[in-house]
Write a protein that holds these residues in place. Sequence first.
Motif, PDB file in Angstrom:
ATOM      1  N   MET A 134       0.890  -1.599  -0.221  1.00  0.00           N
ATOM      2  CA  MET A 134       0.134  -0.014   0.239  1.00  0.00           C
ATOM      3  C   MET A 134       1.238   1.528  -0.144  1.00  0.00           C
ATOM      4  N   LEU A 135       1.855   1.401   1.181  1.00  0.00           N
ATOM      5  CA  LEU A 135       2.665   2.239   0.620  1.00  0.00           C
ATOM      6  C   LEU A 135       3.557   2.898  -0.883  1.00  0.00           C
ATOM      7  N   LEU A 136       3.719   1.102  -1.261  1.00  0.00           N
ATOM      8  CA  LEU A 136       4.381   1.868  -2.797  1.00  0.00           C
ATOM      9  C   LEU A 136       4.124   2.678  -3.188  1.00  0.00           C
ATOM     10  N   PHE A 137       2.052   1.881  -3.930  1.00  0.00           N
ATOM     11  CA  PHE A 137       0.956   2.289  -3.992  1.00  0.00           C
ATOM     12  C   PHE A 137       0.842   3.982  -3.923  1.00  0.00           C
ATOM     13  N   VAL A 138       0.666   4.549  -2.717  1.00  0.00           N
ATOM     14  CA  VAL A 138       0.794   5.447  -2.206  1.00  0.00           C
ATOM     15  C   VAL A 138       1.886   6.581  -3.199  1.00  0.00           C
TER      16      VAL A 138
ATOM     17  N   MET B  46       9.039   8.625  -4.658  1.00  0.00           N
ATOM     18  CA  MET B  46       9.716   8.295  -3.491  1.00  0.00           C
ATOM     19  C   MET B  46      10.869   6.926  -3.366  1.00  0.00           C
ATOM     20  N   THR B  47       9.489   5.903  -4.992  1.00  0.00           N
ATOM     21  CA  THR B  47      10.338   5.145  -5.522  1.00  0.00           C
ATOM     22  C   THR B  47      11.203   5.276  -6.330  1.00  0.00           C
ATOM     23  N   VAL B  48      12.100   6.230  -6.201  1.00  0.00           N
ATOM     24  CA  VAL B  48      13.037   6.360  -7.313  1.00  0.00           C
ATOM     25  C   VAL B  48      14.086   6.560  -6.171  1.00  0.00           C
ATOM     26  N   ILE B  49      13.821   6.491  -5.369  1.00  0.00           N
ATOM     27  CA  ILE B  49      15.384   6.965  -4.865  1.00  0.00           C
ATOM     28  C   ILE B  49      15.361   4.770  -3.777  1.00  0.00           C
ATOM     29  N   LEU B  50      16.901   4.260  -4.193  1.00  0.00           N
ATOM     30  CA  LEU B  50      17.205   3.674  -4.713  1.00  0.00           C
ATOM     31  C   LEU B  50      16.719   3.032  -2.498  1.00  0.00           C
ATOM     32  N   LEU B  51      16.683   3.367  -1.900  1.00  0.00           N
ATOM     33  CA  LEU B  51      17.078   3.233  -0.616  1.00  0.00           C
ATOM     34  C   LEU B  51      15.472   2.916  -0.239  1.00  0.00           C
ATOM     35  N   VAL B  52      14.158   2.815  -0.659  1.00  0.00           N
ATOM     36  CA  VAL B  52      13.053   2.826  -0.445  1.00  0.00           C
ATOM     37  C   VAL B  52      12.715   1.386  -0.931  1.00  0.00           C
TER      38      VAL B  52
ATOM     39  N   CYS C 229      12.113  -1.613   1.535  1.00  0.00           N
ATOM     40  CA  CYS C 229      10.895  -3.316   1.075  1.00  0.00           C
ATOM     41  C   CYS C 229      10.934  -3.792   1.679  1.00  0.00           C
ATOM     42  N   SER C 230      11.794  -4.093   0.382  1.00  0.00           N
ATOM     43  CA  SER C 230      12.745  -5.749   0.328  1.00  0.00           C
ATOM     44  C   SER C 230      12.806  -6.514   1.418  1.00  0.00           C
ATOM     45  N   LEU C 231      13.674  -5.839   2.267  1.00  0.00           N
ATOM     46  CA  LEU C 231      14.770  -5.959   3.745  1.00  0.00           C
ATOM     47  C   LEU C 231      14.152  -6.744   4.698  1.00  0.00           C
ATOM     48  N   TRP C 232      12.038  -5.993   4.655  1.00  0.00           N
ATOM     49  CA  TRP C 232      11.541  -5.340   5.579  1.00  0.00           C
ATOM     50  C   TRP C 232      10.574  -7.134   5.378  1.00  0.00           C
ATOM     51  N   LEU C 233      10.571  -7.300   4.345  1.00  0.00           N
ATOM     52  CA  LEU C 233       9.345  -8.533   3.756  1.00  0.00           C
ATOM     53  C   LEU C 233      10.760  -9.606   4.004  1.00  0.00           C
ATOM     54  N   PHE C 234      11.638  -9.185   3.743  1.00  0.00           N
ATOM     55  CA  PHE C 234      12.120 -10.818   3.455  1.00  0.00           C
ATOM     56  C   PHE C 234      12.737 -11.340   5.367  1.00  0.00           C
TER      57      PHE C 234
END
Length: 90
Positions: A1-5, A18-24, A28-33
């Motif tokens: 949902m956050l990425l959608f917003v 915000m999704t253009v920044i590599l850290l976002v 997200c992937s580290l949190w999900l992992f």
Amino acid sequence: MLLFVFNIISLIPRIVGMTVILLVPLFCSLWLFSVINFLSLHAKRDDFLLKLYPTKLNFLIGPMIIWIESISYLMRPISLAARLFANMVA
């Protein structure tokens, strides 16, 4: 949902998403992992650790295979972040 917003906000002209920044996507992937691994270890610890050691394997080569499988498993969130970043920027 956050990425959608974040992606909806980036549709507004002259606003950098915000999704253009590599850290976002990396976050997200580290949190999900981390969440998936925590839940897997909590639910089925033995089955989870058996993923690192394939069946019908020579016991002499086993330690090297476990090391290689561990590294490949830990590299998954980095590859996921790279794919998310590429798809969001494209």
